[in-house]
Design a protein around this motif. Structure first.
Motif, PDB file in Angstrom:
ATOM      1  N   LEU A 576       0.811  -1.220   0.000  1.00 15.56           N
ATOM      2  CA  LEU A 576       0.000   0.000   0.000  1.00 15.56           C
ATOM      3  C   LEU A 576       0.842   1.266   0.000  1.00 15.56           C
ATOM      4  CD1 LEU A 576      -2.792  -0.951   2.572  1.00 15.56           C
ATOM      5  CD2 LEU A 576      -3.026  -0.779   0.096  1.00 15.56           C
ATOM      6  N   THR A 577       2.126   1.151   0.159  1.00 18.07           N
ATOM      7  CA  THR A 577       2.994   2.327   0.232  1.00 18.07           C
ATOM      8  C   THR A 577       2.868   3.242  -0.980  1.00 18.07           C
ATOM      9  OG1 THR A 577       4.543   1.054   1.579  1.00 18.07           O
ATOM     10  CG2 THR A 577       5.369   3.082   0.611  1.00 18.07           C
ATOM     11  N   PRO A 578       2.710   2.731  -2.225  1.00 17.73           N
ATOM     12  CA  PRO A 578       2.585   3.645  -3.372  1.00 17.73           C
ATOM     13  C   PRO A 578       1.415   4.613  -3.277  1.00 17.73           C
ATOM     14  CG  PRO A 578       3.063   1.418  -4.139  1.00 17.73           C
ATOM     15  CD  PRO A 578       2.785   1.326  -2.667  1.00 17.73           C
ATOM     16  N   LEU A 579       0.405   4.329  -2.435  1.00 19.62           N
ATOM     17  CA  LEU A 579      -0.717   5.248  -2.323  1.00 19.62           C
ATOM     18  C   LEU A 579      -0.283   6.592  -1.756  1.00 19.62           C
ATOM     19  CD1 LEU A 579      -2.262   2.591  -2.801  1.00 19.62           C
ATOM     20  CD2 LEU A 579      -3.891   3.312  -1.059  1.00 19.62           C
ATOM     21  N   ALA A 580       0.646   6.590  -0.842  1.00 13.36           N
ATOM     22  CA  ALA A 580       1.133   7.837  -0.219  1.00 13.36           C
ATOM     23  C   ALA A 580       2.495   7.566   0.396  1.00 13.36           C
ATOM     24  CB  ALA A 580       0.142   8.350   0.820  1.00 13.36           C
ATOM     25  N   PRO A 581       3.564   7.555  -0.405  1.00 11.13           N
ATOM     26  CA  PRO A 581       4.898   7.234   0.135  1.00 11.13           C
ATOM     27  C   PRO A 581       5.342   8.161   1.256  1.00 11.13           C
ATOM     28  CG  PRO A 581       4.900   7.219  -2.277  1.00 11.13           C
ATOM     29  CD  PRO A 581       3.590   7.799  -1.849  1.00 11.13           C
ATOM     30  N   ASN A 582       4.837   9.393   1.269  1.00 12.16           N
ATOM     31  CA  ASN A 582       5.237  10.334   2.317  1.00 12.16           C
ATOM     32  C   ASN A 582       4.489  10.120   3.625  1.00 12.16           C
ATOM     33  OD1 ASN A 582       7.007  11.615   0.551  1.00 12.16           O
ATOM     34  ND2 ASN A 582       5.427  13.010  -0.199  1.00 12.16           N
ATOM     35  N   ARG A 583       3.419   9.330   3.596  1.00  8.77           N
ATOM     36  CA  ARG A 583       2.626   9.101   4.803  1.00  8.77           C
ATOM     37  C   ARG A 583       2.783   7.688   5.353  1.00  8.77           C
ATOM     38  NH1 ARG A 583      -3.388  11.885   4.716  1.00  8.77           N
ATOM     39  NH2 ARG A 583      -2.707  14.039   4.481  1.00  8.77           N
ATOM     40  N   ILE A 584       2.809   6.713   4.469  1.00 10.87           N
ATOM     41  CA  ILE A 584       2.768   5.315   4.902  1.00 10.87           C
ATOM     42  C   ILE A 584       4.180   4.788   5.101  1.00 10.87           C
ATOM     43  CG2 ILE A 584       2.105   2.984   4.235  1.00 10.87           C
ATOM     44  CD1 ILE A 584      -0.245   4.092   2.755  1.00 10.87           C
ATOM     45  N   ARG A 585       4.368   4.095   6.203  1.00  8.81           N
ATOM     46  CA  ARG A 585       5.595   3.339   6.406  1.00  8.81           C
ATOM     47  C   ARG A 585       5.217   1.953   6.917  1.00  8.81           C
ATOM     48  NH1 ARG A 585       8.568   5.907  11.763  1.00  8.81           N
ATOM     49  NH2 ARG A 585       6.912   5.467  13.269  1.00  8.81           N
ATOM     50  N   HIS A 586       6.060   0.990   6.627  1.00  6.85           N
ATOM     51  CA  HIS A 586       5.760  -0.401   6.953  1.00  6.85           C
ATOM     52  C   HIS A 586       6.832  -0.946   7.875  1.00  6.85           C
ATOM     53  CE1 HIS A 586       5.743  -4.808   6.251  1.00  6.85           C
ATOM     54  NE2 HIS A 586       4.433  -4.643   6.230  1.00  6.85           N
ATOM     55  N   LEU A 587       6.406  -1.594   8.951  1.00  6.54           N
ATOM     56  CA  LEU A 587       7.319  -2.245   9.879  1.00  6.54           C
ATOM     57  C   LEU A 587       7.082  -3.749   9.829  1.00  6.54           C
ATOM     58  CD1 LEU A 587       7.187   0.122  12.982  1.00  6.54           C
ATOM     59  CD2 LEU A 587       8.866   0.093  11.137  1.00  6.54           C
ATOM     60  N   GLU A 588       8.159  -4.495  10.005  1.00  2.25           N
ATOM     61  CA  GLU A 588       8.077  -5.937   9.821  1.00  2.25           C
ATOM     62  C   GLU A 588       7.391  -6.638  10.982  1.00  2.25           C
ATOM     63  OE1 GLU A 588       8.746  -7.684   7.228  1.00  2.25           O
ATOM     64  OE2 GLU A 588       9.462  -5.979   6.062  1.00  2.25           O
ATOM     65  N   ASP A 589       7.647  -6.210  12.222  1.00  2.00           N
ATOM     66  CA  ASP A 589       7.139  -6.969  13.357  1.00  2.00           C
ATOM     67  C   ASP A 589       6.771  -6.036  14.504  1.00  2.00           C
ATOM     68  OD1 ASP A 589       9.618  -6.248  14.535  1.00  2.00           O
ATOM     69  OD2 ASP A 589      10.546  -8.059  13.737  1.00  2.00           O
ATOM     70  N   ILE A 590       6.152  -6.619  15.529  1.00  6.17           N
ATOM     71  CA  ILE A 590       5.689  -5.834  16.672  1.00  6.17           C
ATOM     72  C   ILE A 590       6.863  -5.315  17.489  1.00  6.17           C
ATOM     73  CG2 ILE A 590       4.284  -5.936  18.766  1.00  6.17           C
ATOM     74  CD1 ILE A 590       2.573  -8.034  17.449  1.00  6.17           C
ATOM     75  N   GLU A 591       7.953  -6.067  17.526  1.00  7.16           N
ATOM     76  CA  GLU A 591       9.120  -5.624  18.292  1.00  7.16           C
ATOM     77  C   GLU A 591       9.622  -4.275  17.770  1.00  7.16           C
ATOM     78  OE1 GLU A 591      13.637  -7.172  19.469  1.00  7.16           O
ATOM     79  OE2 GLU A 591      12.281  -8.444  18.309  1.00  7.16           O
ATOM     80  N   ALA A 592       9.715  -4.151  16.448  1.00  8.51           N
ATOM     81  CA  ALA A 592      10.140  -2.877  15.865  1.00  8.51           C
ATOM     82  C   ALA A 592       9.124  -1.784  16.154  1.00  8.51           C
ATOM     83  CB  ALA A 592      10.343  -3.034  14.358  1.00  8.51           C
ATOM     84  N   LEU A 593       7.841  -2.134  16.158  1.00 15.52           N
ATOM     85  CA  LEU A 593       6.805  -1.147  16.460  1.00 15.52           C
ATOM     86  C   LEU A 593       6.938  -0.635  17.889  1.00 15.52           C
ATOM     87  CD1 LEU A 593       4.112   0.322  15.836  1.00 15.52           C
ATOM     88  CD2 LEU A 593       2.946  -1.736  16.653  1.00 15.52           C
ATOM     89  N   VAL A 594       7.074  -1.538  18.833  1.00 17.10           N
ATOM     90  CA  VAL A 594       7.176  -1.126  20.237  1.00 17.10           C
ATOM     91  C   VAL A 594       8.374  -0.214  20.447  1.00 17.10           C
ATOM     92  CG1 VAL A 594       7.580  -1.954  22.578  1.00 17.10           C
ATOM     93  CG2 VAL A 594       5.945  -3.140  21.103  1.00 17.10           C
ATOM     94  N   GLU A 595       9.500  -0.576  19.868  1.00 15.37           N
ATOM     95  CA  GLU A 595      10.698   0.256  20.014  1.00 15.37           C
ATOM     96  C   GLU A 595      10.480   1.642  19.420  1.00 15.37           C
ATOM     97  OE1 GLU A 595      15.413   0.202  18.647  1.00 15.37           O
ATOM     98  OE2 GLU A 595      14.130  -1.532  18.260  1.00 15.37           O
TER      99      GLU A 595
END
Length: 993
Positions: A576-595
């Motif tokens: 989904l990143t091409p919809l808005a590259p300046n807004r959307i970012r993708h994280l692989e797992d919850i550990e990276a999210l929590v950090e």
């Protein structure tokens, strides 16, 4: 009038609970518990303990040991002194003093909470067991008073940890235009561990039979008005008096469909009113509970009578108990309604189709178009607007960067599912609704800023036939005009006619976190993810949850009522990143999210504190609005582990104030820290029984998600085009034998040659329909045509009647073939004998630059000259006001100036090769009439003018350019070119004045 529905899941749950919980159908007299001698003994010892700890400890320290710290600033020699026993005593004394100070703070906090009787006591940092001890002692001391009953967990729990005794806050239901959201209880600091404790309590409670009520006990609670706090709710009542908010269903089952003092009935757990009386389970406790009315001296006679009358309605004698879901839950004739109905509905535009019935039916469609996007007007408008901007960016970048051979040509024409999705976006989009919502919200923010008032916290918004209803977290006073008070003090309403008077204002978007969830009785709900005091959980099958997550992510990324935003996707949505590259970012797992979120939470708390703001809303109005705190919305599709769920709950406990929102998927529906719990069903229903919510969910199934992403990927300006040069979708025969039967002139004023002008008022409509078909030679879906001509909706018979008239007007070719036909997909197409000047212009330029003109200079010059002669002005220059609004979705308004500029530049180059500067200037001026903003044309005009050797003419041209540029000044590349061609241009222009 449409009313809200009660979900089957809610009903079934309630019935199950009711079957296991003993109901007190007939009031039984009970003995009021008196304070025993043991209570006074406990209070006495608690008093002694507090006196020793609060007074005796510091007294002993002061008299026996004295001040442990140095009386002055120690020197370096102090570090070299021998460590003695006195040194250790001094260190120990400091530790004891700190422990005493912490314990004293705990006692003050617990005492304040006990005396006020409102909310959960604040947590003293690092206190832990100290605060638990303080709580137990204060509770024992106050046990002989009336306030302790709802405060103390009991001395028997002294061995439990402090965290295990914290109770959470939740969202409870309250009245809305659709009867949706409740006002929130004040947030507890340790929501994560509290919810975990509640879950275990609920499980053990269920195993024990669903209720701990003692047979024969009957107690009552009177719903309190929201004076200085949030509205009351069954969850909060159960949390305070039963020790677990999840036991609200027991209270609901005891009181369902019983007549209240105001004549109405409790039909849904989410809807209660001040002044209502609730019969409570026998194990309920608390100082504001009333047992039998004749044994309640602290209650007024009127309330005693109300409770006595209410007690006689036990056993659900008035309604039979079992029919409430079908009877009392929906019909409220007489005595006042116990729920708020939706606003009266007006016919909604294009209501010919219903919501898709299953998320799994990815290919379900209506007339070949995906239904999910047809029924999502705000999402479709956002995607369509973002796609148009992306295509224009690619067009301009290819033109100025000379990428490939796409200059002036159309982007790749979508096919298959992508074409169907594009048509669905064109049909379903409501850009006017998005514009109205954006202007209304910004206008509200501007009005509040003028009055030096803060933005109220908004939990949700309803769009009902253009009217906008805002659900506030708590009363915020009188709204600024033209906003009006809604059904109560927690609703502000703006009529569509008033909203249409708003104009664009330069203020920050106040509620960028609003996102569509679905519809209920033709009203659309937008939830403000940014303001939720905790996590929003979504349960259901994985495919169903994925469709909701994709819809939410796509709308947040492209909506038109926000400025800046960060959307973090975890466990899904990398494509989904091409919809808005300046807004959307993708994280692989919850550990990276929590950090990541731990760091951002700390940063936002510090920034808010440094700026002196209570919340991000303070930074969006008034003197501080330059900060414009952008929301950060986290969408976590994967079910988190128990440990990760606790971490997320801790992060989300203060998220609403910081402008951070969490939407988390769960497989079980039981997620620690969840403030609002929702469920998506396989039939496309979004349910939240506690909130009284049953929506037709807004979805973006996987197949349509892939097609949307394909549209954006094909329009990516950075995408490499290794294939052949893009060819116009329709090339005409430009020879003498290629004269068309019908010729429409669109570049400039609209004219049609070869057809009689239709009589009557339908002539403009037929002309507009023909123009739309001419600009889309690949074919137009009938629903796209109808949506373009009638943006507010039209019935099928009116659309078909127009197509019949258009077919008759266009006629047939000599061989009998109708000039208006249909292709294999059912799309409307024009015969090759119907041509526009734009088709001819494209064909001439293509032939001159990629056909016969490549090998023949004479042919190239003739073709380019003929092409430029066709240019008479902008596209459809004389179009009437209010019509041709579909052009705002088109890219042709950007394509035509570039095509004309490319043609003028090519003809200029043709003349300059033979040093015919005057001819080149003539060609460039002709192109500038249609493409006055194209910097390339001005640069070539400067070079051609310089080639004439006329310095005064070059100075006049530079002066004209400066006048056109206004306050922005000349572009840097234009200044550099003037420095090269006319180094004295600044002095010359200054001399001219």
């Amino acid at each position: 009038m449409p009313r809200r529905r009660t979900s089957s899941s809610s009903s079934s749950t309630g019935s199950t609970t009711g079957a296991t919980a003993p109901r007190n159908r007939t009031p039984q007299p009970v003995r009021i518990r008196r304070r025993s001698f043991g209570d006074f003994v406990k209070a006495f010892f608690a008093f002694v303990a507090l006196a020793v700890l609060l007074v005796g400890v510091p007294g002993a320290l002061a008299t026996q040991i004295g001040w442990p710290l140095p009386n002055g600033v120690p020197s370096l020699d102090w570090l070299q002194q021998e460590i003695t026993v006195q040194t250790f005593l001094n260190i120990l004394t400091v530790v004891v003093w700190l422990a005493w100070a912490q314990f004293t703070a705990c006692v003050l906090v617990e005492m304040k909470a006990a005396l006020s009787g409102v909310g959960v006591p604040g947590r003293v940092p690092g206190a832990g067991p100290s605060q638990l001890l303080a709580r137990q002692l204060v509770a024992a001391l106050l046990l002989v008073g009336a306030t302790a009953a709802s405060f103390a967990p009991g001395l028997s729990q002294l061995g439990q940890t402090y965290d295990a005794n914290q109770k959470p806050t939740v969202a409870a239901a309250q009245q809305t235009p659709g009867g949706l959201f409740a006002q929130q209880q004040e947030q507890a600091a340790d929501t994560a561990s509290a919810l975990a404790e509640q879950a275990s309590h609920a499980a053990s409670h269920a195993e024990a039979g669903g209720s701990t009520a003692k047979q024969g006990d009957t107690k009552y609670y009177r719903i309190q008005p929201p004076e200085g706090r949030h509205h009351d709710s069954l969850w909060e009542i159960a949390d305070r008096h039963l020790g677990d908010g999840r036991r609200y269903k027991e209270i609901f089952d005891l009181n369902k469909d019983r007549v209240q003092p105001d004549g109405s009935k409790l039909s849904e757990a989410s809807l209660i009113r001040p002044g209502w009386i609730m019969e409570m389970p026998g194990d309920a406790r608390g100082g504001d509970l009333v047992e039998m009315p004749d044994e309640a001296p602290n209650v007024s006679p009127d309330v005693q009578q109300q409770i006595s009358d209410y007690a006689q309605s036990g056993d659900h004698a008035q309604g039979g108990g079992g029919s409430g879901a079908e009877g009392g839950g929906h019909e409220h004739a007489g005595g006042g309604a116990s729920q708020v109905s939706l606003p009266e509905q007006r016919p909604a535009p294009d209501t010919g189709h219903q919501q898709a019935t299953s998320v799994d039916a990815e290919s379900d469609s209506s007339f070949g178009l995906p239904e999910a996007l047809l029924t999502a007007p705000l999402l479709a408008a956002g995607l369509l607007g973002a796609l148009g901007r992306r295509r224009r960016q690619a067009l301009w970048q290819s033109a100025f960067g000379a990428i490939g051979g796409r200059r002036g040509m159309e982007p790749p024409t979508p096919t298959g599912d992508a074409q169907d999705v594009q048509d669905a976006l064109l049909v379903g989009a409501d850009p006017e609704g998005v514009r109205l919502l954006d202007r209304s919200l910004r206008g509200l923010a501007a009005s509040l800023a003028e009055e030096s008032r803060a933005l109220p916290v908004v939990y949700a918004a309803w769009l009902s036939n253009g009217d906008l209803h805002l659900q506030l977290a708590q009363p915020a006073g009188k709204p600024p005009a033209p906003w009006q008070q809604g059904q109560d003090q927690t609703f502000w309403m703006l009529a569509r006619t008033d909203g249409e008077r708003y104009e664009d204002v330069d203020t920050a978007a106040p509620y960028p976190g609003l996102v569509s969830l679905g519809t209920m009785d033709d009203s659309r709900l937008l939830l403000n993810l940014e303001a939720v005091p905790g996590i929003v959980s979504l349960s259901g099958r994985e495919a169903d949850r994925a469709a909701v997550f994709a819809s939410v992510a796509a709308e947040l990324a492209t909506n038109g009522w926000s400025d800046r935003m960060t959307i973090t996707l975890v466990g899904f949505g990398e494509d989904l990143t091409p919809l808005a590259p300046n807004r959307i970012r993708h994280l692989e797992d919850i550990e990276a999210l929590v950090e990541t979120m731990e760091a951002e939470t700390r940063q936002r708390r510090g920034a808010l504190g440094a700026a002196g703001h209570d919340s991000v809303l303070t930074g969006r109005t008034g003197p501080a609005q330059h900060t414009r705190w952008a929301p950060h919305l986290v969408l976590l599709a994967a079910h988190p582990s128990a440990e990760d769920a606790v971490k997320l709950a801790e992060l989300a406990s203060d998220a609403g104030r910081l402008g951070i929102g969490y939407l988390v998927g769960t497989e079980t529906g039981d997620l620690p820290g969840a403030a609002w719990e929702m469920e998506i069903t396989g039939q496309g229903k979004l349910l939240a029984p506690l909130l009284g919510l049953e929506l037709d969910a807004q979805l973006l199934p996987a197949a349509q998600q892939r097609a949307v992403v394909e549209l954006f990927t094909d329009a990516d300006p950075e995408r490499e085009t290794n294939g052949p040069v893009t060819t116009p979708p329709f090339l005409v025969d430009i020879s003498e034998h290629g004269r068309p039967a019908v010729y429409a002139r669109l570049v400039g004023p609209y004219e049609i040659i070869g057809l009689d002008t239709p009589d009557g008022e339908r002539s403009p409509l037929l002309h507009e329909a023909l123009a739309l078909l001419l600009l889309h030679r690949e074919g137009v879906h009938p629903r796209v045509l109808a949506s373009a001509l009638w943006p507010r909706g039209v019935t099928d018979d009116v659309r078909d009647a127009l197509l019949d008239r258009l077919r008759v007007w266009l006629g047939a070719d000599p061989d009998g073939t109708p000039r208006l036909g249909r292709d294999g997909t059912g799309r409307l197409t024009l015969a090759t004998s119907v041509v526009s000047d734009l088709d001819v212009l494209r064909s001439l330029y293509h032939e001159a630059t990629q056909g016969k003109g490549v090998d023949s200079r004479a042919v190239r010059g003739r073709l380019l000259t003929d092409a430029l002669v066709l240019v008479r002005g902008p596209l459809l220059a004389d179009r009437p006001e209010g019509r041709y609004r579909w052009l705002t979705h088109e890219i042709v308004d950007a394509q035509l100036p570039l095509l004309v500029a490319d043609t003028g530049l090519a003809l200029c180059e043709f003349h300059m090769e033979r040093d015919r500067a005057e001819k080149a200037i003539e060609a460039l001026n002709a192109a500038l009439r249609t493409a006055p903003a194209d910097e390339r044309l001005w640069h070539e005009l400067l070079r051609a003018t310089h080639a004439t050797g006329d310095t005064s003419q070059l100075t006049a041209l530079a002066t004209d350019l400066i006048g056109r540029s206004g306050a922005r000044g000349l572009p840097p590349r234009t200044e550099a070119l003037l420095d090269e061609l006319l180094p004295t241009w600044r002095d010359a222009i200054a001399a001219v004045g």
